[in-house]
Design an enzyme around this catalytic site. Structure first.
Site, PDB file in Angstrom:
ATOM      1  N   ASP B 143       0.863  -1.168   0.000  1.00 40.42           N
ATOM      2  CA  ASP B 143       0.000   0.000   0.000  1.00 40.42           C
ATOM      3  C   ASP B 143       0.903   1.222   0.000  1.00 40.42           C
ATOM      4  OD1 ASP B 143      -2.234   1.517   0.062  1.00 40.42           O
ATOM      5  OD2 ASP B 143      -2.886   0.908   2.070  1.00 40.42           O
ATOM      6  N   ASP B 237      -3.265   2.649  -5.684  1.00 42.53           N
ATOM      7  CA  ASP B 237      -2.073   2.658  -4.821  1.00 42.53           C
ATOM      8  C   ASP B 237      -1.967   1.403  -3.963  1.00 42.53           C
ATOM      9  OD1 ASP B 237      -4.238   3.131  -3.241  1.00 42.53           O
ATOM     10  OD2 ASP B 237      -3.338   4.787  -2.119  1.00 42.53           O
ATOM     11  N   GLU B 238      -2.541   0.339  -4.400  1.00 42.31           N
ATOM     12  CA  GLU B 238      -2.663  -0.820  -3.520  1.00 42.31           C
ATOM     13  C   GLU B 238      -2.659  -2.092  -4.360  1.00 42.31           C
ATOM     14  OE1 GLU B 238      -6.022  -2.244  -0.375  1.00 42.31           O
ATOM     15  OE2 GLU B 238      -6.295  -0.337  -1.366  1.00 42.31           O
TER      16      GLU B 238
END
Lengths: 359, 529
Positions: B143, B237-238
């Site tokens: 993350d 973003d993960e």
């Protein structure tokens, strides 16, 4: 208003006019049919505002007048009476239906609320052979869409093409084109399939008067008149979709192909296509479905062209082959990603183009 | 990239690893030696090719041609075959979803050892893990830390050390990302900007630049792809990364996770956090605990120990409604759930959620598997700074959404059977309208056409619109058989051409004429989907 008529005749006029009545209309008045009695004639009008059916019956008039009766209830009530004469009467806000003993009473609907239906303009109408016309319509209607989100595709397009009537329908996956050389008249417009489907059962007859113009399509016979509001909008330019030449052609018995499609369809589903492997000896149909199984068979025929495998939705393919009304059916193909075209071995009047399923 | 030749027995084309290449110790036809034979019914362990790795698989060791196909040389395999193909791992590369080697480009990539199909991987993890042995904490959740903020800081060093709020500055603005300085004072993403500014009056508000974030995100994923193809993008973003295949290259899962973080920092100057565990649920919770800029490995066997003190809210899928119901039962921590029999829990909080909670508290991941194993829908939506009131403005927004949705579907290699329009009126009531197609679609023209019709079935024209969204459901892989439509190809070719241009020159290089000069005026905030 009070009339007497034979039960079966009454059921006939009421139920045919009732075919235009929507089952779930937002307006309660549209659940009724308008009954008008003048002289010896009883006229019945049913409408959902898009499609209107008028029927007529000669009756024994006891008292002239008009009323609106609940379509489904009244028709069924008459149907359930014993055979023989039936009396239909409207007075003081009630409809009374009697015959052979039983007596039905229904609340009368308001004549004032019933939509005013203009008399159809038959001045431009042309006479057609009702049976042949109905057959031509059936051939193209299968290709029309039932998806209300794209109204344009839910109609049959009438146009006057090179001295003959042409009927076209497409749901964007297939396209059916039927020329009716016997009819040379300026009929042009997009007629809702829903109306055309009711045509045969409501007013269809061997002699039919047809007018298709700017606002409405009218079909009239001795049994009555069906009027449909034409669909507004521009029909897709279908001509550019029809390939100009076909390098590969299969000729095969329609009956054998239909039977094979029928067997394959047992396994196929909407998203599981039937594969056609085309080679000089004919065509091999095969279907296979994950975790279920499959079916394969060979249908003998004549194939000239490059060997290829092309897949079609089973229902679309069945509809098309079924619509070809000849003993031999011809399938023209270009390549597995281009449309295939079905037509009769002899006739030039009908073609059914269908897009393949990409594997 | 390591070259490896791989094929399966029973396929028509070329060089293939025979299903039983020989007894252990013998030379493999492709080069390497065979280090083991069958280890059980449908299992085996071979070393093959030029790669000094190992091949392992479960399942039947032949790929059968599908029933009823002439010659068997088809590009379509049954689900069992695909699953088996997926379970084969070659060194650092998982070769999965392998197809007809002779025909498609997927095959070529497979021959070079690149995994093809990502998504269904999650479903296999259970079976796969048992074969693998060692490296049992093989699920990493990576993350990015305060992603939007950190991307902004790269180009604006003056933001470093300050409380930074990325998001729309207007009345309707929402915090899309907050720096840790701001988070410490209680700012959370999704919070109205007005409220956030009250918490950090000296904070710097930066309007979002989604194309920059998208670009940075793509770079992150390129780096992760360099480690292993088993990367599942969860959001911008993960990601979940199955690092099981990397065990020959790293001494421990932790070393592997550290290497990923270091690579991202070295190349992009962006901080990230990694959680590693045996399950996705625990890995995701661990990455949260690792933040900022850290790593946390929850060792196999200690998951429950780690989970049980956690507040139930930390569990996936526990929202406010569920929380209220379980608090009535006196449940606060995950461990508290254990004091209730499954039946009681199900009775009190409902079948679906109850069973999920119980399962998660016992170390399962029922809830997550459903969420992440397959993509069920893809959607695009936006809340507007000022309500849209004209038909033209709504249609323009729908067109932009349709464009985006079409591109996302294409990227994810799906077509959608159902399109859903979501409309939120200014009074926050939300309605949706749905249309199901006879054959699935992905072209922006078709999506726009239907979305516009669906809009006509709402009260948008007289009530105005606060939020518009379009989603695609009933997703079908583009490799599944697909009914083509007349005239289809024109739109598809156009969409594809547009996308090539965008891939090469950036998202704004080409756009709809109707949307020209529009993006600048639009101060809306994208909501992550």
């Amino acid at each position: 208003m009070r009339i007497r008529a034979e039960r079966d005749d009454l059921v006939d006029v009421l139920s045919r006019a009732g075919r235009a009545v929507g089952t779930r209309s937002p307006l309660p008045i549209l659940q009724g049919v308008l009954v008008e009695v003048t002289g010896k004639t009883m006229r019945v009008t049913g409408t959902d505002l898009e499609v209107t059916v008028k029927t007529e019956l000669e009756v024994e008039t006891i008292e002239e007048g008009q009323t609106v009766i609940p379509s489904r209830l009244a028709t069924e009530a008459v149907r359930k009476l014993p055979p023989g004469a039936v009396v239909l009467e409207a007075k003081e806000g009630e409809i009374e239906i009697t015959g052979g003993g039983p007596r039905f009473r229904f609340r009368e609907l308001s004549v004032d609320e019933f939509p005013k239906i203009e008399e159809p303009d038959m001045s431009e109408a042309v006479g057609v052979d009702g049976d042949a016309f109905g057959e031509a319509l059936r051939q193209v209607m299968v290709a029309a869409s039932t998806d209300d989100a794209r109204p344009i595709l839910t109609g049959v397009f009438f146009e006057h093409e090179e001295g003959k009537l042409r009927l076209v329908a497409t749901d964007s996956y297939r396209l059916a084109v039927r020329d009716v050389p016997a009819v040379d008249a300026d009929l042009s417009g997009l007629v809702p399939v829903r109306a055309l489907k009711e045509l045969g059962r409501s007013v269809g007859a061997s002699e039919l008067q047809v007018a298709v113009g700017g606002r409405e399509a009218i079909f009239s016979s001795s049994r009555g008149t069906l009027t449909a509001r034409v669909i507004e909008g521009t029909f897709p330019n279908y001509r550019q979709l029809i390939p100009e030449s076909y390098p590969s052609r299969l000729r095969v018995s329609r009956e054998a192909l239909l039977a094979a499609i029928d067997r394959a369809s047992l396994v196929a589903e909407d998203h599981i296509p039937i594969r056609l492997a085309l080679s000089s000896g004919g065509v091999e149909l095969s279907v296979s479905r994950q975790d279920v199984g499959g079916e394969t068979e060979h249908v003998e025929g004549e194939y000239n062209g490059e060997e290829m495998i092309i897949a079609f939705n089973s229902r679309y393919l069945n509809d098309g082959v079924n619509a070809v009304e000849e003993e031999t059916v011809v399938l023209d193909v270009l390549d597995p990603l281009k449309p295939g075209v079905l037509r009769g071995g002899e006739g030039e009047d009908f073609l059914y183009l269908l897009m393949p399923v990409r594997l | 990239m390591v070259e490896i030749g791989l094929e399966f027995a029973g396929k028509a084309a070329g060089k293939i690893v025979p299903s039983s290449p020989g007894p252990p110790g013998s030379e493999h036809p492709l080069g390497g030696s065979i280090i083991g034979g069958r280890t059980g019914p449908g299992q085996g362990r071979y070393r093959v090719g030029r790669l000094d790795g190992a091949v392992e698989w479960r399942g039947d060791d032949r790929i059968r041609p599908q029933v009823g196909q002439p010659g068997g040389g088809s590009s379509r395999l049954s689900s069992a075959d695909r699953a088996q193909a997926k379970a084969i791992e070659i060194g650092v590369y998982h070769v999965t979803g392998v197809v007809d080697f002779a025909m498609s480009d997927e095959v070529q990539r497979a021959e070079h050892g690149v995994r093809v199909y990502r998504r269904p991987w999650a479903r296999l993890v259970g079976g796969y893990r048992r074969v693998m042995g060692g490296f049992s904490e093989h699920i990493a959740h990576l993350d990015m830390d305060a992603f939007f903020v950190e991307v902004e800081r790269r180009r604006r060093p003056d933001l470093i050390g300050k409380a930074v709020l990325v998001g729309g500055a207007g009345n309707r603005g929402v915090v899309a990302s907050a720096s840790y300085e701001a988070r410490r004072r209680g700012v959370r993403s999704g919070m109205p900007m007005i409220q956030a500014r009250r918490l950090v009056p000296h904070g710097v508000v930066v309007p979002p630049d989604h194309s920059a974030y998208r670009e940075a995100s793509d770079r992150v994923f390129e780096i992760l792809d360099g480690f292993t193809p088993s990367v599942e993008r969860v959001s911008v973003d993960e990601a979940f990364i199955d690092i099981g295949g990397l065990r020959l290259h790293y001494e421990s899962p932790r070393a592997c996770g550290e290497k990923m973080r270091a690579a991202i920092r070295a190349e992009l100057s962006l901080p990230s956090s990694v959680g590693i565990a045996t399950t996705r649920l625990v890995a995701k919770m661990a990455s949260r605990d690792a933040k900022p800029d850290g790593i946390l490995v929850i060792e196999a066997g200690t998951e429950l120990h780690y989970l049980h003190p956690k507040h139930v809210e930390a569990l996936w899928g526990v929202g406010q409604a569920t929380r209220a119901r379980i608090e009535e039962l006196g449940i606060e921590t995950v461990g508290d759930i254990l004091t209730f029999p499954r039946d009681t829990l199900v009775r009190r909080v409902g079948e679906a959620v109850g069973a999920m909670l119980w399962s998660m508290a016992h170390g399962g991941e029922a809830g997550m598997a459903a969420e992440t194993a397959t993509t069920r829908s893809i959607s695009v939506e936006q809340t507007y700074e000022t309500d849209l009131t004209t038909e033209d403005s709504m249609e323009r927004e729908l067109l932009a959404h349709a464009d985006k949705l079409s591109a996302r579907l294409r990227h994810a290699r799906y077509v959608a059977s159902t399109i859903t329009l979501k409309v939120r009126y200014p009074d926050f009531t939300t309605v949706s309208r749905t249309h199901t197609f006879a054959a699935p679609v992905s072209s922006s023209a078709e999506i726009f056409d239907i979305a516009r019709r669906l809009l006509g079935r709402t009260a948008a024209d007289h009530r105005g619109v606060r939020l518009l969204g379009i989603g695609g459901d009933g997703l079908v892989g583009t490799d599944e058989p697909r009914q083509l439509a007349l005239g289809d190809s024109v739109w598809e070719e156009m969409d594809e051409a547009v996308e090539k241009i965008r891939d090469r020159f950036g998202g704004s290089a080409v756009g709809r004429a109707r949307l020209a000069d529009f993006d600048e005026q639009n101060g809306g905030m994208s909501e992550p989907v």
